[in-house]
Design a protein around this motif. Structure first.
Motif, PDB file in Angstrom:
ATOM      1  N   SER A  94      26.546 -17.242  26.913  1.00 12.12           N
ATOM      2  CA  SER A  94      26.897 -17.056  28.241  1.00 12.12           C
ATOM      3  C   SER A  94      26.806 -15.383  28.378  1.00 12.12           C
ATOM      4  O   SER A  94      25.919 -14.870  29.482  1.00 12.12           O
ATOM      5  CB  SER A  94      28.310 -17.452  28.538  1.00 12.12           C
ATOM      6  N   PHE A  95      27.156 -14.690  27.517  1.00 12.83           N
ATOM      7  CA  PHE A  95      26.926 -13.400  27.474  1.00 12.83           C
ATOM      8  C   PHE A  95      25.461 -12.697  27.699  1.00 12.83           C
ATOM      9  O   PHE A  95      24.940 -12.118  28.486  1.00 12.83           O
ATOM     10  CB  PHE A  95      27.771 -12.690  26.626  1.00 12.83           C
ATOM     11  N   VAL A  99      23.291 -10.914  30.658  1.00 14.23           N
ATOM     12  CA  VAL A  99      22.542  -9.596  30.083  1.00 14.23           C
ATOM     13  C   VAL A  99      20.855  -9.835  30.670  1.00 14.23           C
ATOM     14  O   VAL A  99      20.370  -8.916  31.235  1.00 14.23           O
ATOM     15  CB  VAL A  99      22.341  -9.447  28.583  1.00 14.23           C
ATOM     16  N   GLN A 100      20.275 -11.028  30.531  1.00 13.50           N
ATOM     17  CA  GLN A 100      18.976 -11.241  30.946  1.00 13.50           C
ATOM     18  C   GLN A 100      19.097 -11.416  32.252  1.00 13.50           C
ATOM     19  O   GLN A 100      17.611 -11.115  32.779  1.00 13.50           O
ATOM     20  CB  GLN A 100      18.410 -12.734  29.988  1.00 13.50           C
ATOM     21  N   ASN A 101      19.791 -11.959  32.802  1.00 15.95           N
ATOM     22  CA  ASN A 101      19.678 -11.887  34.334  1.00 15.95           C
ATOM     23  C   ASN A 101      20.159 -10.847  35.376  1.00 15.95           C
ATOM     24  O   ASN A 101      19.887 -10.877  36.719  1.00 15.95           O
ATOM     25  CB  ASN A 101      20.497 -13.247  34.990  1.00 15.95           C
ATOM     26  N   GLU A 103      19.902  -7.107  36.242  1.00 13.57           N
ATOM     27  CA  GLU A 103      19.156  -5.936  36.049  1.00 13.57           C
ATOM     28  C   GLU A 103      20.015  -4.590  36.012  1.00 13.57           C
ATOM     29  O   GLU A 103      19.087  -3.809  35.494  1.00 13.57           O
ATOM     30  CB  GLU A 103      18.510  -5.946  37.565  1.00 13.57           C
ATOM     31  N   THR A 104      21.103  -4.472  36.262  1.00 13.56           N
ATOM     32  CA  THR A 104      21.893  -3.300  35.824  1.00 13.56           C
ATOM     33  C   THR A 104      22.400  -3.265  34.493  1.00 13.56           C
ATOM     34  O   THR A 104      22.872  -2.066  34.018  1.00 13.56           O
ATOM     35  CB  THR A 104      23.212  -3.165  36.942  1.00 13.56           C
ATOM     36  N   LEU A 105      22.533  -4.158  33.820  1.00 20.44           N
ATOM     37  CA  LEU A 105      22.852  -4.129  32.354  1.00 20.44           C
ATOM     38  C   LEU A 105      21.958  -3.418  31.642  1.00 20.44           C
ATOM     39  O   LEU A 105      20.710  -3.698  31.590  1.00 20.44           O
ATOM     40  CB  LEU A 105      23.335  -5.512  31.821  1.00 20.44           C
ATOM     41  N   ASP A 106      22.314  -2.895  30.511  1.00 19.03           N
ATOM     42  CA  ASP A 106      21.518  -2.385  29.428  1.00 19.03           C
ATOM     43  C   ASP A 106      20.641  -3.333  28.661  1.00 19.03           C
ATOM     44  O   ASP A 106      21.321  -4.141  27.971  1.00 19.03           O
ATOM     45  CB  ASP A 106      22.357  -1.667  28.252  1.00 19.03           C
ATOM     46  N   LYS A 107      19.364  -3.405  28.890  1.00 21.70           N
ATOM     47  CA  LYS A 107      18.550  -4.256  28.176  1.00 21.70           C
ATOM     48  C   LYS A 107      18.133  -4.206  26.549  1.00 21.70           C
ATOM     49  O   LYS A 107      17.817  -4.762  26.132  1.00 21.70           O
ATOM     50  CB  LYS A 107      17.243  -4.253  28.908  1.00 21.70           C
TER      51      LYS A 107
END
Length: 314
Positions: A94-95, A99-101, A103-107
């Motif tokens: 789920s996490f 993350v993948q979806n 855009e603002t989270l650290d890739k």
């Protein structure tokens, strides 16, 4: 804990993740401590595994004898063990999807690996003997293998990425775990961590160096180390291990507090704050650790400090 790399299979995923992390990756922290922070009462012989029965949405360590001692059938106990792995995998997936979806989270996040926890015989006894290694003369190698066997089989069937033998207090139980992995021909990579009483000895009083012999010869064991022991012991133990092995070195100490197995409570002792963890982590990495995290009485802020310290070394 680490990332599963598609196409590499279980045996290469951990090594690849450590490489991507720059030589040292982060292990999670003290789940039981966090469960208590969320209101769970785990003052029970089952410890945090009680939440698998009473509040699975909150969900470490569980044993079939422990579940059956609470009136559950063998089948129900096995189902709960598998649930512990599946809940962890669901949370991880789920996490990762978020993350993948987002855009603002650290890739730069790596997809976590789920390690199924296999605690010591002493943890099942719930008398503190996981910190002494004193199981009595009637506890033999075969008895320890019989104790761990079915739980190992059930957890392997649940599909974890790794197996984590934790808080092993003596050489006899380490030998039992290694022989069991061979007898069952387990195809899931494992690490095995001891509990320690100082920078030289495991909880039983045997030297850490002597306890590494059986692990070093096993191809099933990919990592060795120390967990749930005071942080001030860790650097010396890492240096001992690095002289003896090329395997992954795993360390996840507790906060420095001492567990009283009889009174079932943590005793006042020198406690290491997040700032101190951050300083020590850099030394542990320099000494040769490849996986670093926290155990009992550590918190998400401890893990955050560990992560930041490791990033600062890159």
């Amino acid at each position: 804990m680490a990332e599963r790399i598609v196409g590499l299979g279980r045996w290469g995923a951990l090594e690849e993740l450590i490489k991507r992390a720059g030589g040292c990756a982060v292990v999670d922290g003290g789940l039981a401590t966090q469960l208590e922070n969320h209101g769970a009462n785990i003052n029970d012989p089952l410890w945090s595994a009680l939440c698998l029965i009473t509040n699975p949405d909150l969900i470490k360590q569980a044993t079939l004898p422990g579940f059956t001692s609470r009136g559950l059938s063998i089948e129900q106990g096995e189902s709960l063990l598998q649930k512990s792995v599946k809940l962890a995998c669901e949370a991880r997936d789920s996490f990762w999807e978020n993350v993948q979806n987002c855009e603002t989270l650290d890739k730069r996040y790596n997809r976590a690996l789920v390690a199924a926890s296999i605690g010591s015989y002493g943890a099942y006894l719930a008398d503190g003997s996981e910190y002494s290694g004193n199981y009595g003369s009637d506890v033999t190698l075969d008895k320890l293998k019989d104790f761990h066997r079915r739980r190992l089989q059930v957890l392997v069937e649940a599909g974890p990425d790794l197996l984590a033998f934790e808080t092993i207090p003596n050489k006899l139980e380490a030998q039992a775990c290694v022989e069991l992995l061979e007898e069952e021909d387990v195809q899931v990579p494992s690490w095995l961590c001891f509990s320690a009483i100082d920078g030289i000895h495991v909880s039983s009083g045997e030297t850490f160096r002597d306890c590494l012999d059986a692990l070093e010869k096993s191809e099933k064991v990919v990592g060795i180390g120390i967990n749930c022991s005071p942080p001030n012991f860790i650097e010396d133990l890492i240096r001992i291990a690095r002289k003896e092995t090329e395997k992954t070195i795993v360390v996840y100490p507790n906060s420095g507090e001492i567990w009283d197995g009889k009174a079932k409570q943590w005793l006042p002792a020198k406690c290491f704050c997040e700032e101190q963890f951050g300083i020590l982590v850099k030394r542990w990495r320099e000494a040769g650790a490849n996986l670093i995290g926290g155990c009992c009485r550590t918190t998400p802020t401890t893990i955050q400090a560990i992560s930041k310290a490791l990033k600062d070394t890159l």
